[in-house]
Write a protein that holds these residues in place. Structure first.
Motif, PDB file in Angstrom:
ATOM      1  N   GLN A 435       0.840  -1.181   0.000  1.00 51.06           N
ATOM      2  CA  GLN A 435       0.000   0.000   0.000  1.00 51.06           C
ATOM      3  C   GLN A 435       0.885   1.244   0.000  1.00 51.06           C
ATOM      4  O   GLN A 435       2.026   1.218   0.452  1.00 51.06           O
ATOM      5  CB  GLN A 435      -0.926   0.018   1.228  1.00 51.06           C
ATOM      6  CG  GLN A 435      -1.840  -1.199   1.334  1.00 51.06           C
ATOM      7  CD  GLN A 435      -2.849  -1.248   0.216  1.00 51.06           C
ATOM      8  OE1 GLN A 435      -3.267  -0.217  -0.313  1.00 51.06           O
ATOM      9  NE2 GLN A 435      -3.277  -2.460  -0.128  1.00 51.06           N
ATOM     10  N   GLY A 436       0.356   2.321  -0.520  1.00 51.60           N
ATOM     11  CA  GLY A 436       1.086   3.573  -0.560  1.00 51.60           C
ATOM     12  C   GLY A 436       0.867   4.302  -1.876  1.00 51.60           C
ATOM     13  O   GLY A 436       0.152   3.827  -2.779  1.00 51.60           O
ATOM     14  N   LYS A 437       1.481   5.486  -1.982  1.00 55.42           N
ATOM     15  CA  LYS A 437       1.323   6.290  -3.201  1.00 55.42           C
ATOM     16  C   LYS A 437       1.960   5.620  -4.403  1.00 55.42           C
ATOM     17  O   LYS A 437       1.416   5.651  -5.506  1.00 55.42           O
ATOM     18  CB  LYS A 437       1.922   7.680  -2.978  1.00 55.42           C
ATOM     19  CG  LYS A 437       1.200   8.507  -1.914  1.00 55.42           C
ATOM     20  CD  LYS A 437       1.825   9.885  -1.799  1.00 55.42           C
ATOM     21  CE  LYS A 437       1.083  10.726  -0.747  1.00 55.42           C
ATOM     22  NZ  LYS A 437       1.700  12.087  -0.610  1.00 55.42           N
ATOM     23  N   GLY A 438       3.135   5.025  -4.196  1.00 55.30           N
ATOM     24  CA  GLY A 438       3.794   4.365  -5.317  1.00 55.30           C
ATOM     25  C   GLY A 438       2.993   3.184  -5.843  1.00 55.30           C
ATOM     26  O   GLY A 438       2.886   2.989  -7.063  1.00 55.30           O
ATOM     27  N   ALA A 439       2.418   2.407  -4.942  1.00 58.61           N
ATOM     28  CA  ALA A 439       1.616   1.269  -5.375  1.00 58.61           C
ATOM     29  C   ALA A 439       0.350   1.732  -6.091  1.00 58.61           C
ATOM     30  O   ALA A 439      -0.069   1.130  -7.094  1.00 58.61           O
ATOM     31  CB  ALA A 439       1.271   0.399  -4.185  1.00 58.61           C
ATOM     32  N   ASP A 440      -0.263   2.840  -5.618  1.00 65.48           N
ATOM     33  CA  ASP A 440      -1.456   3.357  -6.286  1.00 65.48           C
ATOM     34  C   ASP A 440      -1.143   3.893  -7.674  1.00 65.48           C
ATOM     35  O   ASP A 440      -1.914   3.713  -8.626  1.00 65.48           O
ATOM     36  CB  ASP A 440      -2.091   4.452  -5.429  1.00 65.48           C
ATOM     37  CG  ASP A 440      -2.595   3.904  -4.096  1.00 65.48           C
ATOM     38  OD1 ASP A 440      -2.800   2.678  -4.014  1.00 65.48           O
ATOM     39  OD2 ASP A 440      -2.758   4.705  -3.149  1.00 65.48           O
ATOM     40  N   GLN A 441       0.012   4.577  -7.815  1.00 61.55           N
ATOM     41  CA  GLN A 441       0.396   5.070  -9.135  1.00 61.55           C
ATOM     42  C   GLN A 441       0.700   3.927 -10.099  1.00 61.55           C
ATOM     43  O   GLN A 441       0.392   4.008 -11.287  1.00 61.55           O
ATOM     44  CB  GLN A 441       1.621   5.983  -8.995  1.00 61.55           C
ATOM     45  CG  GLN A 441       1.341   7.296  -8.278  1.00 61.55           C
ATOM     46  CD  GLN A 441       2.594   8.132  -8.115  1.00 61.55           C
ATOM     47  OE1 GLN A 441       3.684   7.734  -8.557  1.00 61.55           O
ATOM     48  NE2 GLN A 441       2.458   9.295  -7.468  1.00 61.55           N
ATOM     49  N   MET A 442       1.278   2.880  -9.594  1.00 56.81           N
ATOM     50  CA  MET A 442       1.589   1.734 -10.456  1.00 56.81           C
ATOM     51  C   MET A 442       0.327   1.031 -10.928  1.00 56.81           C
ATOM     52  O   MET A 442       0.252   0.558 -12.066  1.00 56.81           O
ATOM     53  CB  MET A 442       2.496   0.767  -9.699  1.00 56.81           C
ATOM     54  CG  MET A 442       3.004  -0.390 -10.548  1.00 56.81           C
ATOM     55  SD  MET A 442       4.204  -1.386  -9.677  1.00 56.81           S
ATOM     56  CE  MET A 442       4.607  -2.585 -10.951  1.00 56.81           C
TER      57      MET A 442
END
Length: 588
Positions: A435-442
């Motif tokens: 979880q996190g911003k990087g995972a959401d962007q991916m």
């Protein structure tokens, strides 16, 4: 005269044979034979057939004990519910000659204020059997509490003698080994049962629900324990300190804040010290049990509408409707009499205020997820992570068999709130642990995620045979073989194996909550079916070696420990062999 003479002669002479009473049963026996005791039969009769019924019942019946943090439940194996429940209260710590129940102070319930404060948690310590922190625990006192509660239960509810009987104890799987040793020492040395079998609380709950796999959400007193059970084996366990004790403390804070003497103080001067209590534990616990409720989930589904059509809508001003709704909510108040404080009073609280203790105890929605430690996670997040850590096949079974149990499970609306928020987390995050911003962007950007090209097979597709070639292949050695209409031979072994299998489709892969009859009833069913538990301890072995004599679960040959489910299977469990274990309690 002649008549009297004849009567006298008849009285002095030998009586007639047809008037003799002795000849009624034995007509061929002479009347001058002395009566004797009838000869007994040559066949010996079993002495146990004419014994006391209590002795027979003592050999057959098994006592089921469920030990919790605050209560003990007892009954016979095979019963649907326990015979009695004994709560651990300060009254059990009193000695002979203590007449505080008849004093004037006990009626007003203010004697708890005069008690000497020693250490933390003194407010609720006398209402508990044990603490999981064994560094400062008095193991001898725990054994005495167990013995006194058990003797009280046997005398008041069971109505049986003091003959030794076999026992089955249902205990939490996370109970420390010193606590378990104290309980077993008290049972073997003072009550002297021949054997004591140990059953895990999650497994007994799973049996009580009629399933083989489940996710147990135990909303207990000290903590909330989530255990995953697959095929009657504990797979994963996670914990949180959010439990019943914290709920009672939050209820005390709510009530103490509305006391008249505390309202005069400023909020900055109010101390949150654990020793600063204005109300008794008994009163706060009673209010938390009967009046505290939980708000529903915001995205919970509404009530189903009728299929006959839309309901009739009356025309009126929307502002009037909103004002009427707000005024109705404002008028919902509750009056609570408080008798344990220094000056007994009655406070008036809005109905919504009684939902604050459960909100602050189990959810804490005002804080972010990163502000919690691993041991104090909110319950919806704890359930979601417990499911996330399971393998795929175990998760599919457990998420369709969620069981809520424990004392806090009776809080109105709490189980529906947890179930709704867990379902929302699954819809939003899926089963991805990152979880996190990087995972959401991916996930949102296909360029960062990368395109997976389809790899072509090294060899091309095989050619399909024509119908004429297929017909030619069917005929071999001049004999026509019709494979489509050929009947297969029935294998008797496979038919017998299919009889014992459940061919019904298994419910898995979707969220579902089920009910259980309880851990005690599940243990009663296990003992009644004569199923041999893994951990069965004999009295002689325990008194000689103690906990040090137990073997590790990996050192015991499970093949030799297998027993049939016939009569006496519970006795001939692992106690029949020289190697015995403490089950899950011997590994912590």
């Amino acid at each position: 005269m002649s008549g009297l003479g004849s009567g006298a002669v008849a009285a002095g002479s030998t009586p007639l044979p047809h008037r003799s009473v002795a000849n009624i049963r034995s007509p061929h026996t002479s009347s001058n034979v002395n009566p004797s005791t009838p000869a007994s039969s040559s066949r010996p009769l079993p002495s146990s057939s004419f014994g006391s019924p209590s002795s027979l019942r003592a050999d057959e019946d098994i006592l089921i004990l469920e030990l919790g943090t605050r209560k003990l439940q007892i009954g016979f194996a095979g019963d649907a519910c326990p015979r009695g429940t004994v709560w651990f209260t300060p009254s059990q710590l009193r000695r002979v000659g203590d007449f505080r129940d008849w004093s004037s102070e006990s009626k007003t319930n203010v004697d708890w204020k005069t008690k000497k404060v020693t250490g933390e948690r003194w407010w609720s310590r006398d209402h508990e059997l044990w603490e999981y922190d064994v560094r400062e625990a008095d193991l001898g006192l725990i054994g005495d509490k167990v013995e006194r509660a058990l003797r009280e239960a046997l005398t008041r509810y069971m109505l049986i003698d003091s003959r030794p009987r076999r026992m089955v104890c249902v205990l939490p799987s996370g109970l420390p080994l010193p606590m378990l040793s104290a309980v077993l020492d008290s049972l073997f040395s003072r009550l002297q049962p021949p054997t004591v079998s140990l059953l895990s609380l999650p497994v007994a709950l799973t049996v009580g629900a009629g399933v083989r796999s489940s996710l147990i959400v135990d909303l207990g007193w000290r903590e909330t324990v989530i255990t995953s059970v697959c095929e009657f084996r504990e797979v994963n366990t996670s914990r949180s300190v959010r439990g019943g004790r914290l709920l009672v403390e939050q209820t005390h804070k709510l009530l103490a804040k509305h006391l008249p003497e505390n309202q005069k103080k400023k909020a900055d001067n109010t101390s949150d010290n654990a020793e600063d209590y204005d109300l008794s534990f008994e009163e706060c616990n009673d209010i938390a049990t009967r009046m505290v409720w939980c708000k529903p989930h915001l995205s919970s589904p509404a009530a189903p509408k009728s299929g006959k059509g839309l309901p009739t809508l009356h025309e009126q001003d929307e502002s009037d409707v909103a004002a009427a709704g707000s005024s109705t909510e404002a008028l919902k108040t509750v009056r609570i009499p408080l008798r344990s404080c220094r000056s007994p009073t009655t406070i008036e609280l809005p109905w919504e205020a009684l939902a604050e203790p459960s909100e602050n105890t189990f959810f804490d929605s005002q804080y972010t997820e990163s502000s919690f430690d691993d041991h104090e996670l909110p319950l919806p997040l704890l359930v979601y992570r417990s499911l996330l850590h399971l393998p795929l096949d175990v998760r599919a079974l457990c998420m369709s068999r969620i069981i809520f149990t424990g004392g806090c499970a009776s809080v109105l609306g709490l189980r529906g709130r947890i179930f709704g928020e867990v379902s929302k987390l699954i819809e939003e995050r899926g089963w991805d642990g990152v979880q996190g911003k990087g995972a959401d962007q991916m996930r949102a950007n296909p360029k960062l995620r990368g395109k997976k090209g389809s790899r072509q097979a090294s060899s091309g597709p095989k050619g399909v045979t024509s119908p004429s070639e297929a017909v030619e292949n069917r005929e071999q050695d001049g004999v026509w073989h019709d494979a489509a209409n050929t009947t297969h031979d029935v294998c008797p072994v496979e038919e017998q194996l299919k009889r014992g299998q459940d061919t019904r489709p298994r419910v898995q892969g979707r969220m579902r909550a089920i009910e259980s009859v309880g851990a005690w009833s599940g243990a009663s069913l296990i003992a009644h079916l004569k199923a041999a538990p893994v951990s069965t301890i004999e009295r002689e072995a325990w008194l000689q070696y103690g906990a040090a004599g137990a073997s590790k679960p990996s050192e015991v040959d499970q093949k030799s420990a297998r027993q049939s489910l016939g009569p006496g299977g519970l006795i001939r469990g692992s106690a029949a062999s020289n190697s015995w274990t403490l089950g899950v309690w011997g590994m912590n």
